[in-house]
Motif scaffolding. Structure first.
Motif, PDB file in Angstrom:
ATOM      1  N   GLY A 163      30.053  29.515  43.308  1.00 36.39           N
ATOM      2  CA  GLY A 163      30.699  29.672  44.442  1.00 36.39           C
ATOM      3  C   GLY A 163      30.735  31.089  44.912  1.00 36.39           C
ATOM      4  N   GLN A 171      32.517  34.261  47.619  1.00 32.93           N
ATOM      5  CA  GLN A 171      33.677  34.957  48.450  1.00 32.93           C
ATOM      6  C   GLN A 171      32.946  36.392  49.154  1.00 32.93           C
ATOM      7  OE1 GLN A 171      36.661  36.707  45.893  1.00 32.93           O
ATOM      8  NE2 GLN A 171      38.138  35.981  47.306  1.00 32.93           N
ATOM      9  N   ARG A 229      29.127  18.402  45.109  1.00 33.60           N
ATOM     10  CA  ARG A 229      30.216  19.410  45.268  1.00 33.60           C
ATOM     11  C   ARG A 229      31.455  19.192  44.263  1.00 33.60           C
ATOM     12  NH1 ARG A 229      30.233  22.083  50.062  1.00 33.60           N
ATOM     13  NH2 ARG A 229      28.595  21.381  51.249  1.00 33.60           N
ATOM     14  N   TRP A 275      39.617  34.283  40.146  1.00 35.28           N
ATOM     15  CA  TRP A 275      39.000  35.275  41.058  1.00 35.28           C
ATOM     16  C   TRP A 275      39.273  36.555  40.824  1.00 35.28           C
ATOM     17  CZ3 TRP A 275      34.353  34.369  43.772  1.00 35.28           C
ATOM     18  CH2 TRP A 275      33.685  32.907  43.754  1.00 35.28           C
ATOM     19  N   ASP A 314      35.621  20.567  42.987  1.00 32.20           N
ATOM     20  CA  ASP A 314      36.579  21.260  43.298  1.00 32.20           C
ATOM     21  C   ASP A 314      36.657  22.369  42.525  1.00 32.20           C
ATOM     22  OD1 ASP A 314      39.682  21.483  42.973  1.00 32.20           O
ATOM     23  OD2 ASP A 314      39.325  20.696  45.039  1.00 32.20           O
ATOM     24  N   LEU A 315      37.231  23.588  43.291  1.00 36.26           N
ATOM     25  CA  LEU A 315      37.130  24.875  42.418  1.00 36.26           C
ATOM     26  C   LEU A 315      38.186  24.783  41.323  1.00 36.26           C
ATOM     27  CD1 LEU A 315      37.042  27.662  45.062  1.00 36.26           C
ATOM     28  CD2 LEU A 315      35.504  27.121  43.455  1.00 36.26           C
ATOM     29  N   LYS A 316      39.337  24.000  41.365  1.00 35.99           N
ATOM     30  CA  LYS A 316      40.163  23.908  40.146  1.00 35.99           C
ATOM     31  C   LYS A 316      39.712  23.096  39.089  1.00 35.99           C
ATOM     32  CE  LYS A 316      44.077  23.721  43.771  1.00 35.99           C
ATOM     33  NZ  LYS A 316      44.997  22.815  44.322  1.00 35.99           N
ATOM     34  N   SER A 317      38.308  22.584  39.168  1.00 39.99           N
ATOM     35  CA  SER A 317      37.689  21.747  38.082  1.00 39.99           C
ATOM     36  C   SER A 317      37.299  22.858  37.138  1.00 39.99           C
ATOM     37  CB  SER A 317      36.878  20.691  38.503  1.00 39.99           C
ATOM     38  OG  SER A 317      37.217  20.040  39.365  1.00 39.99           O
ATOM     39  N   ILE A 318      36.796  23.955  37.429  1.00 37.92           N
ATOM     40  CA  ILE A 318      36.269  25.046  36.708  1.00 37.92           C
ATOM     41  C   ILE A 318      37.246  26.322  36.615  1.00 37.92           C
ATOM     42  CG2 ILE A 318      34.456  27.023  36.777  1.00 37.92           C
ATOM     43  CD1 ILE A 318      32.745  24.992  38.387  1.00 37.92           C
ATOM     44  N   TYR A 357      38.432  29.542  36.335  1.00 37.45           N
ATOM     45  CA  TYR A 357      37.908  30.758  36.678  1.00 37.45           C
ATOM     46  C   TYR A 357      38.787  31.484  37.533  1.00 37.45           C
ATOM     47  CZ  TYR A 357      35.124  34.786  38.297  1.00 37.45           C
ATOM     48  OH  TYR A 357      34.740  35.999  38.662  1.00 37.45           O
ATOM     49  N   TRP A 411      26.377  25.592  38.574  1.00 34.83           N
ATOM     50  CA  TRP A 411      27.170  25.679  39.618  1.00 34.83           C
ATOM     51  C   TRP A 411      27.698  26.951  40.283  1.00 34.83           C
ATOM     52  CZ3 TRP A 411      29.229  21.036  41.391  1.00 34.83           C
ATOM     53  CH2 TRP A 411      28.822  19.919  40.412  1.00 34.83           C
TER      54      TRP A 411
END
Length: 83
Positions: free
Chosen positions: A44, A46, A70, A80, A72-76, A78, A42
């Motif tokens: 992402g 920026q 795909r 930023w 959702d970022l909230k599922s991982i 991390y 996975w």
């Protein structure tokens, strides 16, 4: 995927779900290189330059939207801002 950033600079965060580990790479004009992403990782990204950055996937096959997943970022879990 084979990712390059010819314009600007971009921070990529890769997540290996099987090891629960993150890897962070920043590439672009200031650190030009190619990142090869194996299947099952996975990620992402920026843009960290203004006004624009460009991410390019170099491939010799046509993109098939049904071949990617795909999440959702909230599922991982991390942060930023932490890197």
């Amino acid at each position: 995927m084979n990712l390059v950033v010819p314009v600007g600079n971009v921070k990529f965060v890769f997540f290996n779900e099987s090891t629960n580990e993150f890897r962070v790479e920043t590439i672009g004009e200031k650190n030009y290189c190619r990142i090869s992403v194996p299947p099952g990782i996975w990620f992402g990204f920026q843009g960290i330059d203004s006004p624009k950055s460009l991410v390019v996937n170099i491939s010799d096959i046509l993109h098939e939207p049904t071949e990617s997943d795909r999440l959702d970022l909230k599922s991982i879990n991390y942060n930023w801002e932490s890197y």
